[in-house]
Design a protein around this motif. Structure first.
Motif, PDB file in Angstrom:
ATOM      1  N   GLN A 142       0.677  -0.976   0.073  1.00 43.69           N
ATOM      2  CA  GLN A 142       0.104  -0.259   0.272  1.00 43.69           C
ATOM      3  C   GLN A 142       0.966   1.303   0.040  1.00 43.69           C
ATOM      4  N   ASP A 143       1.831   0.788  -0.729  1.00 43.99           N
ATOM      5  CA  ASP A 143       3.041   2.286  -0.174  1.00 43.99           C
ATOM      6  C   ASP A 143       2.727   3.224  -1.635  1.00 43.99           C
ATOM      7  N   GLY A 144       2.337   2.911  -2.862  1.00 44.90           N
ATOM      8  CA  GLY A 144       1.962   3.378  -3.863  1.00 44.90           C
ATOM      9  C   GLY A 144       3.395   3.775  -4.472  1.00 44.90           C
ATOM     10  N   VAL A 145       3.705   2.531  -4.219  1.00 43.15           N
ATOM     11  CA  VAL A 145       5.160   2.439  -5.631  1.00 43.15           C
ATOM     12  C   VAL A 145       4.815   1.471  -6.723  1.00 43.15           C
ATOM     13  N   VAL A 146       5.526   0.994  -7.805  1.00 45.46           N
ATOM     14  CA  VAL A 146       5.552   0.000  -8.648  1.00 45.46           C
ATOM     15  C   VAL A 146       6.577  -0.893  -8.541  1.00 45.46           C
ATOM     16  N   ASP A 147       8.258   0.035  -7.942  1.00 47.74           N
ATOM     17  CA  ASP A 147       9.401  -0.590  -8.634  1.00 47.74           C
ATOM     18  C   ASP A 147       9.638  -1.784  -7.396  1.00 47.74           C
ATOM     19  N   THR A 148       9.105  -1.829  -6.551  1.00 48.20           N
ATOM     20  CA  THR A 148       8.926  -3.318  -5.707  1.00 48.20           C
ATOM     21  C   THR A 148       8.319  -4.768  -5.836  1.00 48.20           C
ATOM     22  N   GLY A 149       7.195  -4.500  -6.869  1.00 45.44           N
ATOM     23  CA  GLY A 149       6.676  -5.661  -7.202  1.00 45.44           C
ATOM     24  C   GLY A 149       5.224  -5.905  -6.533  1.00 45.44           C
ATOM     25  N   TYR A 150       4.945  -5.111  -5.672  1.00 43.48           N
ATOM     26  CA  TYR A 150       3.662  -4.846  -4.852  1.00 43.48           C
ATOM     27  C   TYR A 150       2.520  -5.328  -5.431  1.00 43.48           C
ATOM     28  N   ALA A 151       2.651  -3.751  -6.483  1.00 42.73           N
ATOM     29  CA  ALA A 151       1.060  -3.312  -6.865  1.00 42.73           C
ATOM     30  C   ALA A 151       1.925  -2.891  -8.276  1.00 42.73           C
ATOM     31  N   ARG A 152       0.386  -2.373  -8.930  1.00 45.42           N
ATOM     32  CA  ARG A 152       0.904  -2.345 -10.482  1.00 45.42           C
ATOM     33  C   ARG A 152       0.386  -0.626 -10.548  1.00 45.42           C
ATOM     34  N   VAL A 153       0.026   0.235 -11.764  1.00 48.56           N
ATOM     35  CA  VAL A 153      -0.178   1.666 -11.442  1.00 48.56           C
ATOM     36  C   VAL A 153      -1.648   1.326 -11.751  1.00 48.56           C
TER      37      VAL A 153
END
Length: 480
Positions: free
Chosen positions: A99-110
């Protein structure tokens, strides 16, 4: 963006926002609406008499950003109406990594244009902010306050004034990048020729110090310049709590309180032992809470100014008591100010420091890079070739940063707040914060407890430095 708060009254005045690494894990799909919906959309503001199309993040009533009451949960839906993909990072919050609001670490998409994404976690109190962590949207003002009040805040009879600082260019981000040499390797950005950029330089012992990469067209405080500044009504003899946020993409400022005496009471949302003064440095991404006591009697108008380091350009707001004459201020100061430094950092002491404990792991990194080609790195490695900083849950972790380049770097750690414990080889019991400046030829040591498992970005908060490679990650041994 700005609210006034006291025991006697509660008023609100906000500027209107206008209309690869791992297989990503999506947050739960949007279902029942959470407490607050934050719409990301294009809006039009006026800068130096010209219309400018920028981004914004606003609630249904036009409030820019988020203002949470004591104990209120961070329950937010992002509704992307911007016309392009985006994702918002909650700078200063310490949520779970997905829920950090980044995609670089692989936890979420835009968050795709037209899509929504929900966030739900315990909010961390203090003066924070939200901003895009996708491409160069931050250059187009996709940023807003994120204020989480405490019960102690409500007990103080102080008027709350929130100020978000920004640098602004009429050029599209791609045009700005056309002046930079070297390749961009973060996201889908591309760099081009370096020769067109403007750079303010200062001679420093041992090397030339480059302060400012881009000659911005304007510097804004709450979306406005000094040609049409925001005038905030204040009480004679009252108290004001300034919540200052440096949301500029590439500019560090000196805060000038003019005739007013101020007391810093928090840094990056964390209480500090009071520090008095009238001028304070602020690097990109940092926040300061400053308590002001206004004179009684006839009152007056009191500019709160932010001047670009090494230059004469400035912006700000004006605090004005009833009936006070407000004089127009030039957006160029009479003289340039020096580079932003560690003079305030050396004076700050945490009101609630980390428990006494020796570091169980210490990472030593060098901040490296060059102006030509324009490429900024950590240990001469960009993001694609990074060496993660490995930690184990429960460890006390120290990171020692030495700046071997010709520019200062405000370093930001996601998912944690750290304590500044060393400045240029001297041990300090400094502030607890999430962003700290490492000046050229300087060494800064920070310490934090590994209490939020995951993969967490650690990068320079000069957007163009991060974009060209000055970013790595802190990786927990149990991260998946």
């Amino acid at each position: 963006m700005m609210t006034f708060l006291s025991r006697r009254r509660f008023l609100a005045s906000s500027f209107i926002a206008g209309a690869g690494l791992l297989a990503p894990r999506l947050l739960h799909a949007a279902t029942a609406a959470p407490a607050t919906t934050l719409a990301v959309a294009r809006r039009t503001i006026e800068v130096k008499g010209r219309a400018a199309s920028v981004f914004g993040a606003h609630q249904a009533d036009g409030t820019s950003g988020l203002f949470l009451d004591p104990g209120q949960r961070f329950a937010v839906r992002v509704d992307n109406r911007s016309g392009e993909d985006t994702i918002l990072h909650w700078h200063g919050q310490t949520p779970p990594p997905d829920q950090d609001g980044v995609v670089d670490t692989g936890y979420a998409r835009v968050v795709a244009n037209g899509a929504m994404q929900d966030y739900d976690f315990a909010a961390r109190p203090g003066t924070h902010w939200l901003h895009s962590h996708h491409g160069l949207q931050e250059l187009q003002l996709l940023a807003a306050p994120l204020i989480v009040r405490t019960a102690e805040d409500l007990r103080h009879d102080a008027q709350e004034v929130v100020v978000l600082l920004h640098d602004f260019s009429f050029k599209e981000p791609a045009e700005l990048l056309a002046g930079l040499g070297g390749g961009m390797n973060h996201g889908d950005m591309a760099g081009m020729d370096h020769s067109a950029m403007g750079h303010g330089t200062m001679d420093m012992p041992g090397m030339a110090m480059d302060l400012n990469d881009v000659e911005y067209d304007a510097y804004l405080a709450n979306d406005r310049g000094l040609d049409d500044p925001q005038v905030v009504k204040v009480e004679r003899g009252g108290q004001v709590r300034l919540r200052l946020i440096n949301g500029a993409s590439g500019t560090a400022f000196w805060i000038d309180l003019g005739a007013l005496d101020g007391t810093v009471i928090a840094a990056d949302g964390n209480p500090v032992q009071p520090v008095a003064g009238r001028r304070f440095p602020m690097a990109q991404g940092q926040r300061l809470d400053i308590l002001l006591s206004l004179p009684a009697g006839d009152g007056g108008a009191f500019p709160i100014l932010a001047q670009r380091e090494g230059e004469r350009q400035r912006t700000g707001i004006i605090l004005a008591t009833p009936g006070a004459a407000v004089v127009k201020l030039a957006d160029l100061a009479e003289a340039a100010v020096p580079p932003v430094d560690l003079s305030l950092e050396q004076r700050l002491e945490a009101a609630a420091p980390l428990p006494q404990k020796l570091a169980e792991v210490t990472h030593r990194i060098a901040l490296t890079g060059s102006m030509s080609p324009y490429r900024w790195t950590i240990d001469d490695r960009d993001w694609a070739n990074r060496l993660p900083l490995k930690v184990t849950p429960g460890q006390r972790v120290a990171i020692e940063m030495v700046n071997k380049g010709m520019m200062a770097h405000p370093m930001h750690l996601h998912g944690h707040h750290f304590q500044v414990v060393g400045l240029n080889g001297k041990a300090v019991a400094g502030a607890v914060r999430d962003t700290v400046l490492v000046p050229i030829d300087g060494t800064v040591t920070i310490a934090f407890d590994a209490d939020n498992s995951g993969r967490w970005l650690f990068h320079c908060h000069n957007l163009l430095h991060m974009a060209t490679g000055m970013m790595t990650e802190v990786v927990y041994s149990d991260a998946v």
